[in-house]
Design an enzyme around this catalytic site. Structure first.
Site, mmCIF file in Angstrom:
data_model
loop_
_atom_site.group_PDB
_atom_site.id
_atom_site.type_symbol
_atom_site.label_atom_id
_atom_site.label_comp_id
_atom_site.label_asym_id
_atom_site.label_seq_id
_atom_site.Cartn_x
_atom_site.Cartn_y
_atom_site.Cartn_z
ATOM 1 N N TYR A 1 0.848 -1.190 0.000
ATOM 2 C CA TYR A 1 0.000 0.000 0.000
ATOM 3 C C TYR A 1 0.885 1.242 0.000
ATOM 4 C CZ TYR A 1 -3.758 3.210 0.571
ATOM 5 O OH TYR A 1 -4.650 4.228 0.329
ATOM 6 N N GLN B 1 -10.905 0.078 0.396
ATOM 7 C CA GLN B 1 -11.296 -0.737 -0.761
ATOM 8 C C GLN B 1 -10.077 -1.382 -1.419
ATOM 9 O OE1 GLN B 1 -11.939 2.414 -0.240
ATOM 10 N NE2 GLN B 1 -11.521 3.738 -1.987
ATOM 11 N N ASN C 1 -3.586 6.038 5.968
ATOM 12 C CA ASN C 1 -4.326 6.818 6.963
ATOM 13 C C ASN C 1 -5.153 5.893 7.853
ATOM 14 O OD1 ASN C 1 -6.538 6.100 5.434
ATOM 15 N ND2 ASN C 1 -6.903 8.149 4.614
ATOM 16 N N SER D 1 1.353 9.452 11.113
ATOM 17 C CA SER D 1 2.731 9.559 11.587
ATOM 18 C C SER D 1 2.852 10.215 12.952
ATOM 19 C CB SER D 1 3.535 10.367 10.581
ATOM 20 O OG SER D 1 3.453 9.764 9.327
ATOM 21 N N GLN E 1 6.472 15.824 10.604
ATOM 22 C CA GLN E 1 5.479 14.749 10.737
ATOM 23 C C GLN E 1 4.065 15.312 10.814
ATOM 24 O OE1 GLN E 1 6.514 11.464 10.207
ATOM 25 N NE2 GLN E 1 8.169 12.838 9.622
ATOM 26 N N HIS F 1 2.057 15.561 7.581
ATOM 27 C CA HIS F 1 1.528 14.364 6.915
ATOM 28 C C HIS F 1 0.008 14.314 6.960
ATOM 29 C CE1 HIS F 1 4.773 11.717 5.723
ATOM 30 N NE2 HIS F 1 5.381 11.852 6.874
ATOM 31 N N GLU G 1 6.635 6.288 17.013
ATOM 32 C CA GLU G 1 7.082 5.777 15.721
ATOM 33 C C GLU G 1 8.514 6.263 15.445
ATOM 34 O OE1 GLU G 1 5.146 7.638 12.440
ATOM 35 O OE2 GLU G 1 5.948 6.228 10.979
ATOM 36 N N HIS G 2 8.703 7.591 15.509
ATOM 37 C CA HIS G 2 10.032 8.188 15.295
ATOM 38 C C HIS G 2 10.478 8.863 16.588
ATOM 39 C CE1 HIS G 2 8.036 8.685 11.237
ATOM 40 N NE2 HIS G 2 9.102 7.990 10.915
ATOM 41 N N ASP H 1 13.206 9.161 6.343
ATOM 42 C CA ASP H 1 12.064 9.005 5.442
ATOM 43 C C ASP H 1 12.513 8.658 4.028
ATOM 44 O OD1 ASP H 1 10.005 9.385 7.187
ATOM 45 O OD2 ASP H 1 9.879 11.545 6.873
ATOM 46 N N GLU I 1 -3.153 -36.494 26.752
ATOM 47 C CA GLU I 1 -4.070 -35.607 26.015
ATOM 48 C C GLU I 1 -5.237 -36.394 25.412
ATOM 49 O OE1 GLU I 1 -1.897 -33.235 23.168
ATOM 50 O OE2 GLU I 1 -0.865 -32.109 24.739
ATOM 51 N N HIS J 1 -2.343 -40.233 17.901
ATOM 52 C CA HIS J 1 -1.010 -39.619 18.062
ATOM 53 C C HIS J 1 -0.056 -40.640 18.684
ATOM 54 C CE1 HIS J 1 -3.095 -35.826 17.510
ATOM 55 N NE2 HIS J 1 -1.973 -35.127 17.639
HETATM 56 P P1 NAD Z 1 -4.054 7.270 2.050
HETATM 57 O O1 NAD Z 1 -3.722 6.674 0.732
HETATM 58 O O2 NAD Z 1 -3.601 6.549 3.255
HETATM 59 O O3 NAD Z 1 -5.633 7.455 2.163
HETATM 60 C C1 NAD Z 1 -6.426 7.923 1.109
HETATM 61 C C2 NAD Z 1 -7.659 7.047 1.003
HETATM 62 O O4 NAD Z 1 -8.384 7.099 2.232
HETATM 63 C C3 NAD Z 1 -8.613 7.471 -0.055
HETATM 64 O O5 NAD Z 1 -8.283 6.854 -1.282
HETATM 65 C C4 NAD Z 1 -9.938 6.940 0.495
HETATM 66 O O6 NAD Z 1 -10.192 5.686 -0.043
HETATM 67 C C5 NAD Z 1 -9.725 6.804 1.963
HETATM 68 N N1 NAD Z 1 -10.596 7.740 2.668
HETATM 69 C C6 NAD Z 1 -10.404 9.054 2.876
HETATM 70 N N2 NAD Z 1 -11.462 9.581 3.531
HETATM 71 C C7 NAD Z 1 -12.333 8.581 3.738
HETATM 72 C C8 NAD Z 1 -13.616 8.487 4.360
HETATM 73 N N3 NAD Z 1 -14.197 9.540 4.917
HETATM 74 N N4 NAD Z 1 -14.218 7.287 4.381
HETATM 75 C C9 NAD Z 1 -13.645 6.184 3.838
HETATM 76 N N5 NAD Z 1 -12.429 6.220 3.223
HETATM 77 C C10 NAD Z 1 -11.787 7.397 3.185
HETATM 78 O O7 NAD Z 1 -3.443 8.741 1.981
HETATM 79 P P2 NAD Z 1 -3.422 9.939 3.033
HETATM 80 O O8 NAD Z 1 -4.796 10.285 3.453
HETATM 81 O O9 NAD Z 1 -2.532 10.952 2.408
HETATM 82 O O10 NAD Z 1 -2.714 9.379 4.321
HETATM 83 C C11 NAD Z 1 -1.384 8.915 4.332
HETATM 84 C C12 NAD Z 1 -1.093 8.514 5.760
HETATM 85 O O11 NAD Z 1 0.067 7.690 5.811
HETATM 86 C C13 NAD Z 1 -0.853 9.688 6.678
HETATM 87 O O12 NAD Z 1 -1.614 9.459 7.847
HETATM 88 C C14 NAD Z 1 0.631 9.587 6.983
HETATM 89 O O13 NAD Z 1 0.935 10.101 8.258
HETATM 90 C C15 NAD Z 1 0.812 8.102 6.944
HETATM 91 N N6 NAD Z 1 2.168 7.619 6.751
HETATM 92 C C16 NAD Z 1 2.602 6.745 7.683
HETATM 93 C C17 NAD Z 1 3.852 6.187 7.570
HETATM 94 C C18 NAD Z 1 4.260 5.165 8.601
HETATM 95 O O14 NAD Z 1 5.262 4.481 8.406
HETATM 96 N N7 NAD Z 1 3.553 5.009 9.698
HETATM 97 C C19 NAD Z 1 4.675 6.517 6.474
HETATM 98 C C20 NAD Z 1 4.187 7.422 5.505
HETATM 99 C C21 NAD Z 1 2.920 7.967 5.650
#
Ligand code: NAD
Length: 434
Positions: A130, A191, A214, A237, A259, A262, A327-328, A361, A415, A420
């Site tokens: 992903y 999805q 997210n 993040s 962070q 993000h 995380e960091h 990163d 057992e 067995h």
């Molecule tokens: P994303 O690809 O994670 O999410 C986008 C998708 O979220 C959309 O395509 C949609 O399908 C879904 N979505 C949004 N609103 C919705 C709703 N109301 N209902 C249902 N589905 C919904 O992209 P993003 O939003 O930019 O988030 C990226 C995340 O990744 C950030 O939170 C960032 O902090 C995190 N991140 C974490 C790391 C890690 O290692 N932990 C590294 C990089 C980024």
């Protein structure tokens, strides 16, 4: 404003508990939405994926356009400047060099009874990676997912990356090609996770899903675990900076904002042993929030989830850090190595003021897909280990079976598992009858 805490305050424990409990990603409302999306994709496959992509990413597709074609990948890659391509290559080389060192050894030995024992490692066959793409685009996450998978020997790599309004960052596709990814689908969110886990007519199911996302992505990964493997919960993040007063407040402010920008659900925390320095960093954050391009997101994250915590000394800082399990973790102190030894629970540690988290990163080498929401207490950042599994091996000789078989017979009897026990008894009888 973020919360300001001081460990000498009488109500510190209650206020710190509130910071730890902040509702950032595992909320029931997100989980309900995600459960419905997964059920829909399981029931209706591509049709559900297409509808949800139109709804959340404002992108009308047909099933034959879910995947980028090789020509589309080629055309997008051609848009990447030589400088950007070179930066990706440097990152890829460093990430590969780091992860190659993680490949574990197979093992085999013969014990005193004559039994040959051991284990061997083999890759998963297909991995779904992903790559987030809702609020920002992450070519770096392509490399961080795909390179360890390739190093592990995974044969099929499928990426899902949302492309809101149909816009894709060419570097994402360039990174996918550089890392040897086989399939790239322009879908995201719950999805995409459901499609990778259960498969649709267009998207073959995978065995393991990795990568950050997210709150919806994180909740979906939790829900499909068991049907497929997942790496960890890598959600919104987080950064925790432990800094003494010998730092430039603006550098620390930028690290915190790196962070926060993000996601509104991101969390940035400063722990310092100097209250005046904490105040100066908070002021520097406000100044930066006047001009940062992503000030709306970063500002909301800082206001809702940010914290400045003043401690009596750095030992106290390390103890609080372990309770947060960030995380960091950045250690901007005079002796970061000594402080790091006092920390047990953190996804990634960045030592010293010349190591901004952003290096990790992109180009440091270690993986940037890291456990969030306090899950660093029990899990680790993405690695080659996430794409391989261990099969154990055992071979008995007649004398080894004679030596240890009777204990197995007794345990089987205790057992009440007759077959067995008899499976051992039959062989021992043959040995004893000569
Ligand atoms: P994303 O690809 O994670 O999410 C986008 C998708 O979220 C959309 O395509 C949609 O399908 C879904 N979505 C949004 N609103 C919705 C709703 N109301 N209902 C249902 N589905 C919904 O992209 P993003 O939003 O930019 O988030 C990226 C995340 O990744 C950030 O939170 C960032 O902090 C995190 N991140 C974490 C790391 C890690 O290692 N932990 C590294 C990089 C980024």
């Amino acid at each position: 404003m973020p919360v300001f805490l001081d460990t000498t305050q009488p109500d510190f424990e209650a206020r710190f508990a509130a910071v730890l409990a902040a509702k950032r990603e595992d909320s029931p409302d997100v989980d309900d939405v995600v459960a419905a999306i997964i059920a829909d994709v399981r029931a209706r496959g591509d049709a559900a994926v297409l509808e949800l992509t139109a709804k959340f990413d404002r992108l009308e597709l047909t099933a034959d356009r879910l995947a980028f074609t090789p020509d589309e990948v080629e055309a997008e890659c051609a848009k990447v400047s030589p400088e950007d391509r070179r930066a990706l290559e440097i990152a890829a080389e460093r990430i590969r060099a780091y992860h190659v060192r993680q490949i574990p050894e197979d093992a085999q030995w013969t014990d005193p009874e004559g039994a040959t024992l051991g284990w061997r490692w083999t890759p998963v066959s297909a991995a779904g990676l992903y790559v987030p793409g809702g609020l920002a685009s992450y070519p770096s996450s392509v490399l961080m997912n795909a390179i360890p998978a390739k190093v592990a020997g995974v044969s099929r790599l499928a990426i899902t990356v949302p492309t809101p309004d149909g816009i894709v960052n060419p570097l994402v596709l360039c990174a996918a090609r550089l890392a040897g990814v086989d399939e790239v689908y322009r879908i995201g969110g719950a999805q995409a996770i459901a499609a990778l886990a259960y498969g649709t007519d267009t998207i073959a199911p995978v065995d393991k899903i990795t990568g950050p996302g997210n709150a919806f992505v994180a909740a979906a990964k939790r829900r499909v675990f068991g049907k497929v493997g997942i790496d960890m919960i890598a959600g919104p993040s987080e950064i925790l900076v432990i800094a003494d007063a010998e730092n430039d407040p603006d550098w620390i402010a930028l690290d915190l904002m790196s962070q926060a920008e993000h996601d509104e659900s991101a969390q940035s925390i400063l722990i310092t042993d100097n209250a005046a320095f904490g105040q100066r960093v908070a002021e520097a954050v406000e100044t930066r929030l006047q001009t940062l391009e992503r000030r709306a997101i970063a500002g909301t994250s800082w206001r809702d989830f940010g914290a400045v915590i003043v401690v009596r000394d750095l030992d106290e800082a390390a103890a609080l850090s372990d309770r947060i399990a960030p995380e960091h973790l950045e250690l901007c102190v005079a002796n970061p190595e000594a402080l790091s030894e006092k920390v047990t629970h953190a996804g990634a540690i960045f030592l010293g003021q010349w190591t901004p988290e952003a290096i990790g990163d992109y180009v440091g080498g270690p993986n940037h897909v890291l456990p969030t929401a306090r899950s660093a207490r029990f899990s680790s950042g993405l690695s080659v280990m996430d794409f391989i599994k261990r099969t154990t091996l055992a071979k008995m000789t007649p004398s080894a079976l004679r030596a240890i078989g009777p204990a197995a017979e007794r345990l089987a009897t205790s057992e009440s598992l007759e077959a067995h026990g008899l499976s051992v008894t039959a062989r021992l009888k043959k040995l004893n009858d000569g």
